[in-house]
Design a protein around this motif. Sequence first.
Motif, short mmCIF file in Angstrom:
data_model
loop_
_atom_site.label_atom_id
_atom_site.label_comp_id
_atom_site.label_asym_id
_atom_site.label_seq_id
_atom_site.Cartn_x
_atom_site.Cartn_y
_atom_site.Cartn_z
N ASP A 65 0.85 -1.21 0.00
CA ASP A 65 0.00 0.00 0.00
C ASP A 65 0.88 1.25 0.00
O ASP A 65 0.61 2.21 -0.73
N GLN A 66 1.92 1.23 0.82
CA GLN A 66 2.83 2.38 0.89
C GLN A 66 3.54 2.61 -0.43
O GLN A 66 3.64 3.73 -0.93
N ARG A 67 4.02 1.52 -1.03
CA ARG A 67 4.76 1.63 -2.29
C ARG A 67 3.87 2.18 -3.41
O ARG A 67 4.30 2.93 -4.26
N TYR A 68 2.60 1.78 -3.37
CA TYR A 68 1.67 2.20 -4.43
C TYR A 68 1.08 3.60 -4.20
O TYR A 68 0.41 4.13 -5.09
N ALA A 69 1.30 4.17 -3.01
CA ALA A 69 0.64 5.44 -2.65
C ALA A 69 1.34 6.65 -3.27
O ALA A 69 1.72 7.60 -2.59
N VAL A 70 1.53 6.60 -4.56
CA VAL A 70 2.11 7.70 -5.35
C VAL A 70 1.26 7.82 -6.62
O VAL A 70 0.59 6.84 -7.00
N ASP A 71 1.31 8.96 -7.28
CA ASP A 71 0.51 9.13 -8.50
C ASP A 71 1.01 8.21 -9.63
O ASP A 71 0.25 7.70 -10.42
N GLU A 72 2.33 8.05 -9.67
CA GLU A 72 2.95 7.25 -10.73
C GLU A 72 2.50 5.78 -10.63
O GLU A 72 2.27 5.27 -9.53
N TYR A 73 2.39 5.12 -11.80
CA TYR A 73 2.19 3.66 -11.80
C TYR A 73 3.59 3.03 -11.76
O TYR A 73 4.33 3.10 -12.74
N ILE A 74 3.94 2.48 -10.60
CA ILE A 74 5.36 2.13 -10.38
C ILE A 74 5.81 0.95 -11.24
O ILE A 74 7.01 0.76 -11.44
N TYR A 75 4.87 0.13 -11.75
CA TYR A 75 5.25 -0.93 -12.71
C TYR A 75 4.80 -0.56 -14.12
O TYR A 75 4.78 -1.42 -15.01
N GLY A 76 4.43 0.71 -14.30
CA GLY A 76 4.03 1.18 -15.62
C GLY A 76 2.58 0.86 -15.91
O GLY A 76 1.87 0.22 -15.12
N ILE A 77 2.14 1.31 -17.09
CA ILE A 77 0.75 1.04 -17.49
C ILE A 77 0.68 0.14 -18.71
O ILE A 77 -0.40 -0.17 -19.21
N SER A 127 -3.31 -5.47 -1.96
CA SER A 127 -3.23 -4.02 -1.80
C SER A 127 -4.46 -3.31 -2.32
O SER A 127 -4.71 -3.25 -3.52
N ASN A 128 -5.18 -2.72 -1.39
CA ASN A 128 -6.34 -1.89 -1.72
C ASN A 128 -5.92 -0.70 -2.58
O ASN A 128 -6.61 -0.34 -3.55
N VAL A 129 -4.77 -0.11 -2.25
CA VAL A 129 -4.29 1.08 -2.98
C VAL A 129 -3.95 0.69 -4.42
O VAL A 129 -4.31 1.39 -5.38
#
Length: 195
Positions: free
Chosen positions: A3-15, A59-61
């Motif tokens: 959840d913490q890792r995903y809590a940014v605007d960016e898609y961290i593994y891309g789209i 992860s809910n986020v």
Amino acid sequence: MWDQRYAVDEYIYGIEPNSFLAEHAEMLSGPVLSLAEGEGRNGVFLASLGLKVHGVDGSNVGLAKACALARSRGVEIQTEVADLGVFEPAANYYGSVVSIFAHLPSAIREKLYPLVEWCLKPGGIILLEAYSEDQLTRDTGGPKDANMLMTRAKIEREFPNCEPILLRELEREVCEGTYHTGVASVVQFIGTKKA
Ligand SMILES: C[S@@+](CC[C@H](N)C(=O)[O-])C[C@H]1O[C@@H](n2cnc3c(N)ncnc32)[C@H](O)[C@@H]1O
């Protein structure tokens, strides 16, 4: 942690979808169960091909971002927040199961992978890509724990009821977001559930 890792605007593994999945997507039929769906890049891609997708992740986020990505692409995916250690899919229901960089401890895999075989229809497809144990010496992604990394032998042992169509370990350039970038050692598996 996720959840913490995903809590940014960016898609961290891309789209964009995982490239191994994109190369072999024509082999898949629905409904598709996507294990550890994360931020949705793979499920949204499969939905855009007209497949019904059920994406499960802890992860809910991550899954909220997956739904937002689906909306932005004009498709729908069904999401479920669940711990794969206790997740129980329906029997003989899915045409395909997809597992992309879903690194899980062996204690979870021992429970989950028999259920993956059980939830596939006969002839259904499992498509999996994961970092291999050789990845331990690299800094290009994946957990630093051999127990959570895969090998060909682990795949053969842990999916006894799926006939391999493709099973290989290789090095490849992975460019799939901030955390997965560079030359990496991976295991790729496509298997079909024995009748
Ligand atoms: C490396 S990311 C991969 C995400 C996605 N498959 C992709 O390729 O973009 C790993 C994912 O596994 C999920 N995960 C890890 N352990 C889990 C568990 N026990 N139950 C459910 N999800 C889990 C995390 O939340 C995270 O989204």
